[in-house]
Design an enzyme around this catalytic site. Structure first.
Site, mmCIF file in Angstrom:
data_model
loop_
_atom_site.group_PDB
_atom_site.id
_atom_site.type_symbol
_atom_site.label_atom_id
_atom_site.label_comp_id
_atom_site.label_asym_id
_atom_site.label_seq_id
_atom_site.Cartn_x
_atom_site.Cartn_y
_atom_site.Cartn_z
ATOM 1 N N TYR A 149 0.846 -1.205 0.000
ATOM 2 C CA TYR A 149 0.000 0.000 0.000
ATOM 3 C C TYR A 149 0.878 1.250 0.000
ATOM 4 C CZ TYR A 149 -3.049 3.576 2.140
ATOM 5 O OH TYR A 149 -3.722 4.734 2.428
ATOM 6 N N ARG A 220 0.974 5.647 17.542
ATOM 7 C CA ARG A 220 0.435 6.324 16.357
ATOM 8 C C ARG A 220 -0.107 7.686 16.789
ATOM 9 N NH1 ARG A 220 2.433 2.391 14.639
ATOM 10 N NH2 ARG A 220 1.731 0.925 13.061
ATOM 11 N N ARG A 284 4.780 5.589 14.944
ATOM 12 C CA ARG A 284 4.586 6.567 13.859
ATOM 13 C C ARG A 284 3.935 7.807 14.441
ATOM 14 N NH1 ARG A 284 1.946 4.186 8.898
ATOM 15 N NH2 ARG A 284 4.092 3.754 8.329
HETATM 16 P P1 NAD Z 1 -12.219 5.014 2.052
HETATM 17 O O1 NAD Z 1 -11.872 3.580 1.797
HETATM 18 O O2 NAD Z 1 -13.325 5.316 2.997
HETATM 19 O O3 NAD Z 1 -12.502 5.759 0.681
HETATM 20 C C1 NAD Z 1 -11.922 5.371 -0.531
HETATM 21 C C2 NAD Z 1 -13.041 5.289 -1.545
HETATM 22 O O4 NAD Z 1 -12.476 4.913 -2.812
HETATM 23 C C3 NAD Z 1 -14.084 4.205 -1.209
HETATM 24 O O5 NAD Z 1 -15.367 4.771 -1.103
HETATM 25 C C4 NAD Z 1 -14.005 3.235 -2.367
HETATM 26 O O6 NAD Z 1 -15.251 2.686 -2.758
HETATM 27 C C5 NAD Z 1 -13.438 4.127 -3.463
HETATM 28 N N1 NAD Z 1 -12.827 3.298 -4.505
HETATM 29 C C6 NAD Z 1 -11.947 2.284 -4.335
HETATM 30 N N2 NAD Z 1 -11.678 1.731 -5.530
HETATM 31 C C7 NAD Z 1 -12.414 2.408 -6.469
HETATM 32 C C8 NAD Z 1 -12.562 2.275 -7.860
HETATM 33 N N3 NAD Z 1 -11.901 1.331 -8.546
HETATM 34 N N4 NAD Z 1 -13.395 3.126 -8.492
HETATM 35 C C9 NAD Z 1 -14.097 4.078 -7.808
HETATM 36 N N5 NAD Z 1 -13.969 4.246 -6.466
HETATM 37 C C10 NAD Z 1 -13.145 3.410 -5.810
HETATM 38 O O7 NAD Z 1 -10.862 5.711 2.539
HETATM 39 P P2 NAD Z 1 -10.619 7.118 3.216
HETATM 40 O O8 NAD Z 1 -10.247 6.863 4.627
HETATM 41 O O9 NAD Z 1 -11.741 8.040 2.905
HETATM 42 O O10 NAD Z 1 -9.297 7.585 2.462
HETATM 43 C C11 NAD Z 1 -9.325 8.460 1.338
HETATM 44 C C12 NAD Z 1 -7.931 8.541 0.750
HETATM 45 O O11 NAD Z 1 -6.997 8.998 1.728
HETATM 46 C C13 NAD Z 1 -7.397 7.206 0.240
HETATM 47 O O12 NAD Z 1 -6.667 7.398 -0.927
HETATM 48 C C14 NAD Z 1 -6.472 6.764 1.342
HETATM 49 O O13 NAD Z 1 -5.443 5.912 0.871
HETATM 50 C C15 NAD Z 1 -5.914 8.083 1.842
HETATM 51 N N6 NAD Z 1 -5.480 7.995 3.230
HETATM 52 C C16 NAD Z 1 -6.387 7.848 4.217
HETATM 53 C C17 NAD Z 1 -5.966 7.748 5.536
HETATM 54 C C18 NAD Z 1 -6.944 7.601 6.661
HETATM 55 O O14 NAD Z 1 -6.503 7.512 7.799
HETATM 56 N N7 NAD Z 1 -8.250 7.576 6.433
HETATM 57 C C19 NAD Z 1 -4.598 7.784 5.829
HETATM 58 C C20 NAD Z 1 -3.697 7.909 4.799
HETATM 59 C C21 NAD Z 1 -4.148 8.039 3.498
#
Ligand code: NAD
Length: 327
Positions: A149, A220, A284
């Protein structure tokens, strides 16, 4: 009024972001594989579809949006990211999403694009000491993330930076550190530590116990969703490209986090630390020197405040989803 596209609008951060952007009076198109699970989206348009499909991405990026927020990714908490079972899917899906979006955004002349990277890009060798992790932006290389990831996020950061360098695409990159709050996944295997612990405390019997993965001494920091969105807005309004940490510097161990939730719930429980191999790095914490200097931003409220709001929301979910005996 700006024309905005939010990819991942059915997810946790994307869902909150759409609400904030709509309150500010913008026109918003949301896109996701699924509708938002916990509330109706106020987006002007919500288009369901798969962003790994290039043709679909062409259809949703059909105008030179003022801003695109790219939050869609195949992700989850430690039980999803660190077991290794989902590595191929999460790398392939998230990389395809970013490759498709950057290409079409560039072709369409999108004015500015935000990419959500992660603290998971930081090298494992700087996060072995739970009391003293190093996560300054400049410490990302030599790269050694502890998960696929994290490697995908690092690849995609470089992809956005390369489009900025070669095509002048205006980009912003944030490395989020554990964002939490109401209306996030709280059950089912993709939930992260704050939501999982809130759920376990809400479900536990009085004077019972909850499981915490690992020895619970891993550290964390956790950032409440409203603080995260404020930082994203400041980054978008600035001329600062990033990558920059968006996180909290209030570091706690997982056992301390559990104790905080128990206090909020007024439920004294025991902690059962269970050995698992997928707890992630030992320590972290966000390093906010750069964001303070570049944007004048730091979280404004303590962790306990956001945890209280999150616990109340999860407790409500638990109570409505609990099966009751038919009369
Ligand atoms: P989340 O999983 O709630 O939201 C991600 C969304 O992307 C989901 O609704 C999912 O359905 C959608 N998705 C996945 N594959 C898809 C596809 N092929 N087509 C269309 N939609 C698709 O995650 P989040 O917590 O809201 O995180 C949002 C972003 O922030 C992500 O990129 C995540 O990696 C990044 N991030 C989040 C955190 C955290 O703590 N929440 C930390 C670091 C990075």
């Amino acid at each position: 009024m700006k024309k905005l596209l939010v990819c991942g609008a059915g997810g946790f951060i994307g869902g909150h972001l759409v609400k904030r952007l709509k309150k500010q009076g913008h026109w918003v198109r949301g896109v996701d594989l699924k509708l938002h699970e916990f509330s109706d989206s106020p987006a002007d348009e919500f288009i369901l579809g798969d962003l790994t499909d290039q043709e679909f991405v062409r259809q949703i990026l059909d105008m030179p949006f003022d801003e695109v927020y790219q939050l869609a990714s195949d992700m989850g908490g430690a039980g999803y990211i660190f077991t290794g079972d989902n590595d191929a899917n999460l790398m392939h899906n998230s990389a395809s999403i970013n490759l498709n979006i950057i290409r079409e955004a560039n072709k369409m002349g999108v004015k500015k694009i935000f990419y959500s990277s992660s603290a998971c890009i930081y090298p494992e060798y700087n996060q072995m000491d739970p009391a003293n992790p190093k996560c300054a932006e400049s410490s990302a290389y030599p790269a050694a993330p502890d998960s696929e990831y994290g490697w995908e996020k690092l690849f995609s950061e470089r992809l956005y930076l390369a489009f900025n360098k070669n095509y002048g695409l205006d980009i912003r990159i944030a490395r989020f550190h554990n964002v939490f709050g109401p209306e996030g996944t709280w059950v089912g295997g993709k939930e992260k530590a704050p939501a999982a612990i809130c759920r376990k405390v809400a479900e536990a019997a009085e004077n019972g116990f909850i499981d915490v993965w690992g020895d619970g001494l891993q550290t964390r920091s956790f950032l409440y969703i409203d603080e995260c969105l404020e930082a994203v807005e400041r980054l978008m309004e600035s001329n600062f490209i990033g990558p920059v940490n968006i996180g909290s510097e209030e570091m706690v161990s997982l056992n301390q986090l559990a104790a905080m939730v128990m206090k909020i719930a007024n439920k004294p429980l025991s902690i059962n630390n269970i050995p698992v191999s997928y707890t992630g790095v030992r320590g972290r914490n966000s390093d906010n020197k750069l964001i303070k200097q570049a944007l004048g931003w730091a979280p404004s409220r303590p962790l306990a405040e956001g945890l209280t709001k999150t616990y109340e929301w999860i407790q409500e979910q638990v109570s409505v989803s609990r099966p009751v005996l038919a009369e």
